[in-house]
Structure formats: C-alpha cells, structure tokens
Design an enzyme around this catalytic site. Structure first.
Site, PDB file in Angstrom:
ATOM      1  N   TYR A 147       0.858  -1.186   0.000  1.00 55.59           N
ATOM      2  CA  TYR A 147       0.000   0.000   0.000  1.00 55.59           C
ATOM      3  C   TYR A 147       0.892   1.233   0.000  1.00 55.59           C
ATOM      4  O   TYR A 147       1.870   1.299   0.754  1.00 55.59           O
ATOM      5  CB  TYR A 147      -0.892   0.001   1.255  1.00 55.59           C
ATOM      6  CG  TYR A 147      -1.746   1.242   1.424  1.00 55.59           C
ATOM      7  CD1 TYR A 147      -2.816   1.494   0.572  1.00 55.59           C
ATOM      8  CD2 TYR A 147      -1.477   2.161   2.438  1.00 55.59           C
ATOM      9  CE1 TYR A 147      -3.611   2.631   0.737  1.00 55.59           C
ATOM     10  CE2 TYR A 147      -2.268   3.295   2.613  1.00 55.59           C
ATOM     11  CZ  TYR A 147      -3.335   3.526   1.758  1.00 55.59           C
ATOM     12  OH  TYR A 147      -4.114   4.645   1.920  1.00 55.59           O
ATOM     13  N   ASP A 242       9.416   2.657  -0.828  1.00 60.97           N
ATOM     14  CA  ASP A 242       8.427   3.355  -0.020  1.00 60.97           C
ATOM     15  C   ASP A 242       8.691   2.989   1.433  1.00 60.97           C
ATOM     16  O   ASP A 242       8.298   1.920   1.905  1.00 60.97           O
ATOM     17  CB  ASP A 242       7.012   2.968  -0.457  1.00 60.97           C
ATOM     18  CG  ASP A 242       5.952   3.680   0.378  1.00 60.97           C
ATOM     19  OD1 ASP A 242       6.328   4.441   1.307  1.00 60.97           O
ATOM     20  OD2 ASP A 242       4.750   3.478   0.115  1.00 60.97           O
ATOM     21  N   LYS A 270       5.027   9.145   8.523  1.00 65.18           N
ATOM     22  CA  LYS A 270       4.892   8.619   9.886  1.00 65.18           C
ATOM     23  C   LYS A 270       5.963   9.167  10.848  1.00 65.18           C
ATOM     24  O   LYS A 270       5.863  10.306  11.264  1.00 65.18           O
ATOM     25  CB  LYS A 270       4.852   7.086   9.854  1.00 65.18           C
ATOM     26  CG  LYS A 270       3.633   6.579   9.025  1.00 65.18           C
ATOM     27  CD  LYS A 270       3.413   5.106   9.114  1.00 65.18           C
ATOM     28  CE  LYS A 270       2.377   4.609   8.123  1.00 65.18           C
ATOM     29  NZ  LYS A 270       1.011   4.583   8.606  1.00 65.18           N
TER      30      LYS A 270
HETATM   31  N1  PLP Z   1       3.103   4.200   2.068  1.00 58.80           N
HETATM   32  C1  PLP Z   1       3.090   3.301   3.056  1.00 58.80           C
HETATM   33  C2  PLP Z   1       4.097   2.189   3.050  1.00 58.80           C
HETATM   34  C3  PLP Z   1       2.171   3.390   4.089  1.00 58.80           C
HETATM   35  O1  PLP Z   1       2.176   2.482   5.076  1.00 58.80           O
HETATM   36  C4  PLP Z   1       1.232   4.444   4.078  1.00 58.80           C
HETATM   37  C5  PLP Z   1       0.213   4.564   5.139  1.00 58.80           C
HETATM   38  O2  PLP Z   1      -0.005   3.707   5.941  1.00 58.80           O
HETATM   39  C6  PLP Z   1       1.289   5.374   3.041  1.00 58.80           C
HETATM   40  C7  PLP Z   1       2.242   5.230   2.053  1.00 58.80           C
HETATM   41  C8  PLP Z   1       0.331   6.527   3.009  1.00 58.80           C
HETATM   42  O3  PLP Z   1       0.632   7.420   4.028  1.00 58.80           O
HETATM   43  P1  PLP Z   1      -0.484   8.431   4.599  1.00 58.80           P
HETATM   44  O4  PLP Z   1      -1.510   7.580   5.283  1.00 58.80           O
HETATM   45  O5  PLP Z   1       0.279   9.328   5.514  1.00 58.80           O
HETATM   46  O6  PLP Z   1      -1.052   9.160   3.434  1.00 58.80           O
END
Ligand code: PLP
Length: 431
Positions: A147, A242, A270
């Site tokens: 995700y 990511d 985060k």
């Molecule tokens: N990328 C990863 C690996 C994530 O775990 C998340 C959110 O959990 C995101 C992107 C998206 O981040 P946000 O919820 O701050 O938009």
C-alpha cells in the site's frame, strides 16, 4: 481483565456517523472488519492510550506507526509548544526545514536531497510523478498487497484498508491509469524478471515496501530486493523504496540500511513527523533537481515544511539512536516469541513476524511471504482474539492486514503483560 466499557464510545460513534462516512476519517479506524464499536480516544501518554469511557490500553498501534517515542513525549510536547508560540505557518522557508533535511540525510544517506510534504500519500504520489517525468515513461510496477497511500495510480491491488475491505482496484480510478500500473506478487523474483523482459523500456519506476507492513509484516527477501535493484538499473527505470512505514521503524536507517540496498528515491512519512502530518520524498541529487523550481516537474504545497510539523520530526529524530533500536528490537523479539509460545500451548496455528520495531501475529500455520498467504489467515479467530485482547488491556491493529509497533516507552513489564493477555485471549477464544 478489565470490564470493557463502551457506552461513551458507542454514543460518539453514532454522532460521528451522522456527519462522516462510516463515522471516521480513515476507513480501518471504523473497526468494521472486527465488528463492534471503535474506541474513541481521550488521550495518550507514553505507551498507553485512554479512551473516553476510561479504559486504559497498552498501545501497539501508536497512530499506525509515527509515535516511536510513545504518546505525548515530554520533549516533543515542550518543543511543539515553543514552536506554536512563534507561529504555526508562514508559507516561507525556515531553517527548520534544512535542519530536518540534514538529520534525515545523516540517518539515511541515500537521501541527498529531499522535498517535504504533508502525508505519505503525497510523498508517493509525487515520487511517481518525478519518476515518470524524469524517465519520460508512464508505466509503474507495484506489488500485490503493498500500500502506498490513496493516489489513483497506486490504488491497484493494494494492501491496508483496501485489503481489509476486499477491494482490488477502487472505483473512481480511471482505467487508463490502472492500465499503466503493473502488479506482481510480492517476493516473486521470477515474475519481476519476466515483466522487465517484456516491458523493460516502458517502465518509469518500481515502487516497493522493502519490508511490507500493509499486509502485516512481510519482509522482502534479500534476493527479491536485489533483483529489483538490478532490473531497474539494467532497464533505466527508477527504484523507489516506499519507507513511509519502514523508515525509522525496520531499522533506524530504514529497510535500506538493514538490507544494504540503495534505491534511487525514498518516500518517508509517519515517524518523520513524530505524530504531526509530514511526508517526504528524496534521493539522488540529479533526480531531485528535476523538480520545480530547479527543473520543470511540478510539485508544491501550502503547508509543506510547516514549522510545527518540522519541529515534531526534528524533536523525535534527535532523541533516537541505534541503541534505542537494539533495545526495542530485543523487546519485540521477546514479545513475538512469547505470543508464539502461547499459541502453541493453546493449539492455535500462528506465524509471528518482526523486523526492527514492527511486528505481526498471523493466524496461520504459514509460511507468510505474500498477500495470498495473508488472505488465507483465520479471520474469525483473529476477530475473537482482538476483542479478548482489548478486554485484557492490549490495543493491537484491528486487521490482519496491518502492522503493530512498539515505542521506546514500552517496558519489559508491558511485554510480559501482553504475552499473558495473549494467553488469556487464546484460552477464551478456543473454549
Ligand atoms: N506508504 C506506506 C508504506 C504506508 O504504510 C502508508 C500509510 O499507511 C502510506 C504510504 C500513506 O501514508 P499516509 O496515510 O500518511 O497518506
């Protein structure tokens, strides 16, 4: 065991549902997957959260990862108070942005240049645009069950809430965009090689969670990640790690530090905001300088680099060291081993994973290497145990497709209590 009071949370949920879809601002919070009422939180301190009915929990969600120092860390709160008194936003540069950029570079050296944004979604969306603009190609490769936030190109075969609610590609994502997103099973090295053999010169970039956290914790194998590095280099595509979740979590230096593999671009979120809304993308200078105003690939943000958000990140990262990660990892290892021991004792098929400060208990014999393996977990048993754990004062993620975390504030005593709670939950669930 505490009597779980939910009267006030139930009333708050009813009121919330009148004005917000599902009563929440992010879907997994609604507890739909585990039934019942989500707990509305009153406050948090260190490793604990306290809901509006007065129940206290050892918190392993930690705002889905950011709170590595636990809730309302004294130093972070003091720094934020001071920052707020100086103004909450200027829409002009401050030295705080450079300070955070330097700190991140020291911890994750591949990030030579960085651009701050306000969420992980914005970070990955912007990194994808940069990869496409820089390579003059359109196709993106992502992995099933990973995700990367909720931008259109990345909402295909995604993990987290998409997986929890059984949605593969969200309605509203134009076919043309989904068409340019090629998906492959996670950890499937042969499939990656085959994809590059057919589409290598059309692929702008590969985006991957190097330690996946949005189908529970599923580590990318060394061979898999090395294959991604080799194939992208050979075909002129960019490798995007990511690390919104794994950054400052899988290891202080991110999954890339742990694995010794250097991506072209990294996305963060985060922990980098210490609980305030921050995301970032960064990497090689030459690629990053293709962004406006140096280059012409557009990126902007009214609140990007916001002084309060930068302060949250600086205050958090400055308090962390490699030694903290050694200590946290030791506790997570004890916790996951203890949970597995309890599962064996009660005849519950279980696979536990942990990497650094991230951990998951899968209700399955295993092995768990990809999304299909997680889908095969026992959802009914997970749900039963989830409510039992709450009744025993332990708050874990309300879905098999999410990761649990620990903070520097969790103690050996918390770990022991949590293992006991799992034992009691397993006993009740199998009665
Ligand atoms: N990328 C990863 C690996 C994530 O775990 C998340 C959110 O959990 C995101 C992107 C998206 O981040 P946000 O919820 O701050 O938009």
């Amino acid at each position: 065991m505490q009597q779980l009071h939910t009267k006030k949370s139930a009333a708050a949920f009813e009121a919330a549902q009148k004005r917000m879809p599902g009563g929440v601002n992010s879907p997994v919070r609604a507890f739909k997957n585990v039934g019942g009422t989500p707990l509305f939180i009153d406050h948090g301190k260190n490793q604990h959260i306290i809901d509006i009915d007065g129940n206290t929990f050892i918190d392993y969600v930690l705002s889905w990862g950011p709170l590595i120092l636990g809730h309302a860390d004294d130093q972070v709160v003091a720094d934020l108070k001071k920052a707020a008194e100086r103004g909450t936003s200027y829409g002009a540069p401050t030295p705080l942005e450079t300070e955070l950029a330097e700190l991140v570079h020291q911890i994750i050296p591949s990030i030579e240049m960085i651009r701050m944004v306000s969420s992980g979604t914005e970070a990955t969306m912007s990194a994808i645009r940069l990869a496409r603009g820089y390579t003059h190609r359109d196709k993106i490769v992502k992995f099933i069950g990973n995700y990367h936030g909720h931008s259109d190109s990345l909402l295909v075969d995604a993990g987290s809430g998409m997986a929890t609610f059984g949605i593969t590609t969200s309605p509203g994502v134009p076919d043309a965009l989904a068409y340019d997103t090629l998906t492959v099973p996670y950890n499937d090295t042969a499939a990656v090689k085959e994809l590059f053999a057919h589409h290598g010169d059309e692929i702008a970039g590969v985006i991957v969670e190097p330690v996946a956290g949005n189908m529970g914790v599923v580590p990318g194998t060394q061979t898999f990640l090395q294959t991604l590095r080799d194939e992208t280099t050979a075909h002129g595509a960019l490798l995007i790690f990511d690390e919104v979740m794994s950054g400052f979590r899988a290891d202080f230096h991110g999954a890339q530090g742990l694995r010794g593999i250097t991506p072209d671009l990294t996305t963060l979120g985060k922990v980098i905001g210490g609980g305030l809304p921050v995301g970032a993308f960064g990497g090689k200078r030459e690629i990053m300088e293709a962004i406006t105003p140096v280059g012409n690939i557009y990126h902007a943000g009214t609140l990007s680099g916001n002084p309060l958000a930068m302060t949250g990140g600086i205050s958090t990262l400055k308090q962390l060291s490699d030694a903290d990660y050694v200590a946290m990892e030791k506790r997570v290892a004890a916790l996951t081993a203890g949970i597995k021991h309890q599962a064996d004792k009660h005849g519950i098929p279980m696979t536990v994973h942990h990497v650094g400060t991230m951990w998951s208990a899968f209700y399955s014999e295993g092995p768990i290497n990809n999304f299909a393996d997680v889908q095969a977990c026992d959802q009914e048993l997970f749900e039963k145990c989830f409510w039992q754990l709450l009744a025993h004062g332990v708050y874990v993620a309300p879905s098999q497709f999410e990761t649990c975390f620990i903070s520097t504030k969790h103690t050996d005593e918390d770990i022991e209590k949590t293992i006991e709670a799992y034992g009691a939950a397993f006993a009740a669930a199998t009665r």
